[in-house]
Design a protein around this motif. Structure first.
Motif, PDB file in Angstrom:
ATOM      1  N   ARG A 160       6.699  -9.835  -0.374  1.00 54.42           N
ATOM      2  CA  ARG A 160       8.163  -9.788  -0.255  1.00 54.42           C
ATOM      3  C   ARG A 160       8.775  -8.778  -1.214  1.00 54.42           C
ATOM      4  O   ARG A 160       9.664  -8.010  -0.853  1.00 54.42           O
ATOM      5  N   PHE A 161       8.274  -8.796  -2.458  1.00 50.45           N
ATOM      6  CA  PHE A 161       8.794  -7.844  -3.438  1.00 50.45           C
ATOM      7  C   PHE A 161       8.511  -6.416  -2.970  1.00 50.45           C
ATOM      8  O   PHE A 161       9.327  -5.525  -3.127  1.00 50.45           O
ATOM      9  N   ALA A 209       9.146   5.927   9.662  1.00 49.23           N
ATOM     10  CA  ALA A 209       8.520   4.630   9.918  1.00 49.23           C
ATOM     11  C   ALA A 209       8.483   3.798   8.635  1.00 49.23           C
ATOM     12  O   ALA A 209       8.750   2.596   8.649  1.00 49.23           O
ATOM     13  N   LEU A 210       8.172   4.463   7.516  1.00 46.96           N
ATOM     14  CA  LEU A 210       8.123   3.740   6.254  1.00 46.96           C
ATOM     15  C   LEU A 210       9.489   3.171   5.895  1.00 46.96           C
ATOM     16  O   LEU A 210       9.608   2.100   5.302  1.00 46.96           O
ATOM     17  N   MET A 211      10.547   3.913   6.268  1.00 47.92           N
ATOM     18  CA  MET A 211      11.893   3.424   5.947  1.00 47.92           C
ATOM     19  C   MET A 211      12.322   2.307   6.890  1.00 47.92           C
ATOM     20  O   MET A 211      13.080   1.421   6.513  1.00 47.92           O
ATOM     21  N   ALA A 212      11.836   2.365   8.150  1.00 47.87           N
ATOM     22  CA  ALA A 212      12.221   1.340   9.124  1.00 47.87           C
ATOM     23  C   ALA A 212      11.439   0.051   8.898  1.00 47.87           C
ATOM     24  O   ALA A 212      11.903  -1.036   9.255  1.00 47.87           O
ATOM     25  N   LEU A 213      10.260   0.175   8.294  1.00 42.31           N
ATOM     26  CA  LEU A 213       9.368  -0.972   8.128  1.00 42.31           C
ATOM     27  C   LEU A 213      10.028  -2.210   7.505  1.00 42.31           C
ATOM     28  O   LEU A 213       9.961  -3.296   8.084  1.00 42.31           O
ATOM     29  N   PRO A 214      10.666  -2.081   6.324  1.00 39.17           N
ATOM     30  CA  PRO A 214      11.225  -3.303   5.731  1.00 39.17           C
ATOM     31  C   PRO A 214      12.302  -3.969   6.582  1.00 39.17           C
ATOM     32  O   PRO A 214      12.383  -5.197   6.633  1.00 39.17           O
ATOM     33  N   LEU A 232       0.840  -1.204   0.000  1.00 40.73           N
ATOM     34  CA  LEU A 232       0.000   0.000   0.000  1.00 40.73           C
ATOM     35  C   LEU A 232       0.872   1.250   0.000  1.00 40.73           C
ATOM     36  O   LEU A 232       0.604   2.209  -0.730  1.00 40.73           O
ATOM     37  N   VAL A 233       1.925   1.236   0.808  1.00 43.05           N
ATOM     38  CA  VAL A 233       2.803   2.401   0.877  1.00 43.05           C
ATOM     39  C   VAL A 233       3.442   2.670  -0.487  1.00 43.05           C
ATOM     40  O   VAL A 233       3.486   3.818  -0.963  1.00 43.05           O
ATOM     41  N   ILE A 234       3.884   1.581  -1.125  1.00 41.05           N
ATOM     42  CA  ILE A 234       4.522   1.777  -2.432  1.00 41.05           C
ATOM     43  C   ILE A 234       3.532   2.355  -3.429  1.00 41.05           C
ATOM     44  O   ILE A 234       3.855   3.269  -4.200  1.00 41.05           O
ATOM     45  N   ILE A 235       2.295   1.839  -3.380  1.00 44.93           N
ATOM     46  CA  ILE A 235       1.288   2.370  -4.297  1.00 44.93           C
ATOM     47  C   ILE A 235       1.055   3.865  -4.017  1.00 44.93           C
ATOM     48  O   ILE A 235       1.024   4.688  -4.933  1.00 44.93           O
ATOM     49  N   LEU A 236       0.950   4.205  -2.734  1.00 45.99           N
ATOM     50  CA  LEU A 236       0.774   5.616  -2.382  1.00 45.99           C
ATOM     51  C   LEU A 236       1.941   6.459  -2.878  1.00 45.99           C
ATOM     52  O   LEU A 236       1.754   7.555  -3.424  1.00 45.99           O
ATOM     53  N   ILE A 237       3.165   5.945  -2.661  1.00 45.37           N
ATOM     54  CA  ILE A 237       4.348   6.700  -3.106  1.00 45.37           C
ATOM     55  C   ILE A 237       4.281   6.935  -4.607  1.00 45.37           C
ATOM     56  O   ILE A 237       4.461   8.059  -5.097  1.00 45.37           O
ATOM     57  N   LEU A 258      10.478  -1.332  -1.061  1.00 49.05           N
ATOM     58  CA  LEU A 258      10.427  -0.264  -0.066  1.00 49.05           C
ATOM     59  C   LEU A 258      11.823  -0.025   0.509  1.00 49.05           C
ATOM     60  O   LEU A 258      12.225   1.112   0.757  1.00 49.05           O
ATOM     61  N   ALA A 259      12.569  -1.131   0.709  1.00 50.09           N
ATOM     62  CA  ALA A 259      13.909  -1.000   1.275  1.00 50.09           C
ATOM     63  C   ALA A 259      14.861  -0.338   0.297  1.00 50.09           C
ATOM     64  O   ALA A 259      15.870   0.222   0.700  1.00 50.09           O
ATOM     65  N   SER A 260      14.564  -0.414  -1.001  1.00 48.38           N
ATOM     66  CA  SER A 260      15.517   0.131  -1.977  1.00 48.38           C
ATOM     67  C   SER A 260      15.151   1.520  -2.478  1.00 48.38           C
ATOM     68  O   SER A 260      15.921   2.106  -3.219  1.00 48.38           O
TER      69      SER A 260
END
Lengths: 250, 291, 283
Positions: free
Chosen positions: C106-107, C146-151, B23-28, C112-114
């Motif tokens: 997973r992808f 938080a979004l960066m720490a998540l993965p 979801l976050v990626i889609i939002l981004i 998100l991590a990259s």
């Protein structure tokens, strides 16, 4: 004439003693079986003969091992040269993730044999000696990992004999194989003993009687009894040998 | 509340947390593209990507110099980081005695943990003056930035490739040594080829980190929007472009910076796809038995 | 035998030296960087530096508000990311079966991590600051982090949950516990040291990040009281001090504080992992 002579060999890993006062003479161009229950030290013993145990931290050894009269733990001995003379086949077939051809050619390559004709010749001869040539001659360039378990093990034998060792150590070479593949390997051992001194560790007492001339029985890190194979199995001198071969323990 | 209903709700709740990354990626993607596409559209996609002139005050938004800058810095740092980090990874996995390993592991974790601004600051204080003395100019350059990035991507490449090397079954190693190969021959002919897919993944991850790095690069790269003609010319990276100009950008300029992020985003996705393809291919190799 | 320039044994010796040198270089790089920064930093480092407010944009005074800002954004990031990351790890390890959705998740985490931190920065600006109207605040900054720490949290937690022996689960299920009871009372407690390590690593990523919060926290020099106040976390302060040429001495002091934080985190997590492994091996 004896190819290998072992005198009062004691082996420790850290504080645990694995082998106690092992004495054995292994004659040239014969097959010698080492039998005994799991954990009795027989694998450790053969890994001491080509110094594979050097890789394990905490390994300590006392006593002597002579190969053709030369102490193999002498500082002047080059372990690389030793392993060239004393080949080893492992319990689980472990071909490299390379082609069939490259697997057999590997040992030649690391020993500096790069002439293409010689390499091809030696690979072919080794595969023939290992009774594998007919099965793989069409797929020399295919990955060795595509072969069956029995074929992989014979490939490992071919890989070992390609560098023309004097001794071949086999650590339960058939334990991961089906009966038909096992028969093929045993036939191969019969053929190879004309040129090589073979030491085979086995769990399977029938196998010991089928392939070997001499047998040694290991128990708790000691050799209980060494004798001609038929003598050891038919008239064991030691009570413990008798108990083991009649299946009372182990 | 009965048990099975509770279990059902918990499972659904956990599922929502599991898809949160997606979801976050889609939002981004939505927000970056909403803001960025207008600029790319009005300036023209091709002009935007392949334009050499970036002059926001004159309405020129070509980012190619920065694509070149980002790639230049990244490739240069890979050239320096790959040999050192692979040797170090092999050293850790195969050669180092255990007390040396016990030192190296936390060293690499610490290197990975040092904030990028600290690296940038260190580069600004020590490396920039040094480069100025050695090569003339300002000292802010593509080479300076790539040296700092080399240090920053070392831990990534080392730790991922060390894992790959460590995961090679010891049977291969034993087989090779038992044939009388030396340790180096074993590493060169057996361990390294078998670990190669994992090592390439490690390099790609390092590359991703280098392309994405922002502040450390800004502090040492010089940030001039021009094509570099030598290693000691200043360059501007895509990331740097965003960070430097966002503070005062308005209108189309603001959108063009989001457009820069879109370009960056695609470069990273491209790398990820290659990395995943390699992982997939590695499985096929081992499972199917064909090389 | 064919001709060889060097015998394998000589090669072996040379390469061994090369390997040792590469290991030592890596250690030297770290020592030089850390040593230089700590050495220079200790000139200004004092209790007063840590516990007082900056004067004249940071040319004098201390970094107390920055430390508070850093704590704020890092705690917010941990509080938001830990439940999400651990929940996702539990779902993947305990509830899902392998399939496209798992691959996608997973992808997603990997992507998100990259994603470059500056892209997170833009997202934070357009989503949290403007769209959600949270403004320049430690809350916006903490959410981006938080979004960066998540993965990171997700990955480490998944590994440690996977490492819990299957027999634990079977034992609990055989006693009639439901799946969630088993997860909550058996699996999670057993995986707690690993999960904690993951959360610390995730927060470590957050505390050292500057680019992602460049456009989200503002750059206020005052202590943030509420989560809606702007702040200036340490990395951002260092960036501003260094690039705007305000004070190199104080930049060194700030950098030294961050290096010390990193060192503490590394020591703590390593100790935890060691103890955890010893416990697993029954020592």
């Amino acid at each position: 004439m004896n190819r290998i002579e072992v005198e009062n060999l004691n082996v420790h890993f850290d504080d645990a003693q694995i082998l106690k006062d092992v004495n054995i003479k292994i004659p040239k161009n014969t097959v010698t079986s080492l039998i005994g229950p799991s954990g009795c030290g027989k694998s450790t013993f053969i890994r001491t003969i080509n110094r594979m145990n050097d890789l394990i931290s905490g390994f300590k050894k006392e006593g002597h091992i002579y190969l053709d009269g030369q102490e193999i733990y002498d500082p002047s001995v080059d372990v690389v040269e030793l392993r060239k003379k004393v080949g080893m086949v492992f319990q689980k077939p472990n071909p490299f993730p390379k082609s069939v051809f490259d697997n057999v050619a590997y040992g030649l390559k690391v020993h500096g044999i790069t002439d293409k004709n010689i390499v091809e010749e030696r690979v072919r001869e080794s595969l023939k000696s290992a009774a594998l040539w007919e099965e793989v001659k069409e797929k020399l360039e295919k990955s060795a990992l595509g072969l069956s378990g029995g074929q992989q093990q014979r490939l490992c034998i071919a890989r070992t004999i390609a560098i023309e060792p004097e001794v071949i150590l086999m650590d339960e070479p058939c334990s991961a194989l089906d009966p038909i593949s096992t028969t093929k390997i045993e036939d191969l051992i019969h053929k190879l003993k004309k040129e090589y001194t073979i030491v085979i560790v086995t769990h399977n007492m029938q196998q010991a009687t089928r392939v070997s001339k001499f047998t040694s029985f290991f128990l708790h890190g000691e050799i209980v009894e060494s004798a001609r194979t038929e003598r050891l199995f038919l008239e064991p001198k030691d009570k413990r040998t008798e108990d083991y071969i009649t299946g009372r323990f182990g | 509340m009965n048990n099975s209903l509770q279990e059902y709700l918990i499972e659904k709740g956990l599922f929502i947390t599991a898809i949160s990354s997606i979801l976050v990626i889609i939002l981004i993607i939505i927000f970056i593209f909403l803001e960025g596409l207008p600029a790319m559209e009005s300036y023209g996609f091709l002009n935007f990507i392949f334009g050499s002139l970036w002059a926001p005050t004159q309405g020129e938004f070509g980012v190619l110099t920065m694509i070149v800058g980002s790639l230049g810095i990244t490739l240069l740092s890979l050239v320096m980081a790959i040999p050192l980090s692979l040797f170090c990874a092999i050293f850790m996995a195969e050669i180092a005695p255990s007390n040396m390993r016990k030192i190296l592991k936390p060293v690499i974790e610490t290197l990975a943990g040092i904030p990028s601004v600290v690296y940038g600051f260190f580069g600004l204080i020590t490396l920039v003056p040094f480069m100025r003395e050695q090569f003339g100019g300002t000292g802010f350059s593509m080479l300076t930035a790539s040296i700092i990035l080399t240090v920053m991507i070392l831990p990534t490449i080392i730790s991922v490739s060390e894992d790959a090397i460590r995961s090679i079954p010891s049977e291969y190693k034993e087989a090779s040594l038992a044939l009388g190969a030396t340790q180096w021959q074993t590493i060169q002919n057996v361990i390294f080829p078998a670990a190669l897919p994992g090592i390439i993944t490690a390099i790609i991850l390092g590359m991703g980190r280098a392309i994405g790095e922002t502040l450390a690069v800004i502090m040492v790269a010089g940030n001039v929007t021009q094509y570099p003609t030598s290693l000691v010319d200043p360059v501007r990276a895509l990331t740097a472009n965003i960070a430097i100009e966002m503070g005062y950008a308005t209108g189309l300029h603001y959108n063009a910076l989001f457009g820069t992020a879109i370009v960056l985003f695609f470069m990273i996705v491209f790398l990820l796809i290659i990395a995943n393809y390699l992982q997939y291919k590695k499985k096929v190799v081992i499972g199917g038995g064909y090389l | 035998m064919s001709f060889r320039l060097l015998s394998p044994k000589v090669y072996q010796k040379i390469m061994k030296i090369v390997f040792w040198i590469s290991g030592i270089i890596t250690i030297m790089i770290l020592l030089v960087i850390i040593g230089y920064i700590l050495f220079k930093g200790f000139e200004v480092l004092s209790l007063e530096f840590i516990f007082s407010a900056p004067i004249d944009s940071g040319r004098a005074g201390g970094i107390f508000p920055m430390i508070i800002s850093s704590l704020y954004v890092t705690l917010i990031s941990g509080l938001v990311a830990a439940p999400l990351g651990v929940g996702a790890a539990v779902y993947l390890a305990e509830y899902s079966e392998d399939g496209w959705i798992v691959k996608l998740i997973r992808f997603g985490a990997e992507t998100l991590a990259s994603i470059p931190s500056i892209v997170f920065g833009l997202f934070g600006l357009s989503f949290f600051v403007i769209f959600l109207g949270l403004g320049w605040s430690v809350l916006s900054g903490g959410l981006v982090l938080a979004l960066m720490a998540l993965p990171t949290i997700f990955k480490v937690a998944e590994v440690s949950i996977d490492a819990v022996p299957e027999s634990y689960r079977e034992g609990s299920l055989a006693l009639g516990a439901t799946k969630w009871e088993t997860v909550y009372r058996v699996v999670l407690p057993a995986a707690t040291p690993g999960i904690t390590t993951g959360v610390i690593l995730g927060m470590a990523r957050a505390i050292s990040e500057a680019a992602a919060i460049l456009f989200a926290v503002g750059a206020a020099l005052t202590i943030p009281v509420s989560i809606f106040d702007p702040g200036r976390p340490l990395p951002l302060h260092l960036y501003i001090l260094a690039t705007e040429g305000i004070s190199l001495e104080y930049a060194f002091g700030t950098a030294a504080v961050m290096v010390i934080i990193v060192l503490i985190i590394t020591v703590v997590t390593n100790n935890m992992v060691d103890r955890y492994q010893k416990k697993l091996m029954g020592r």
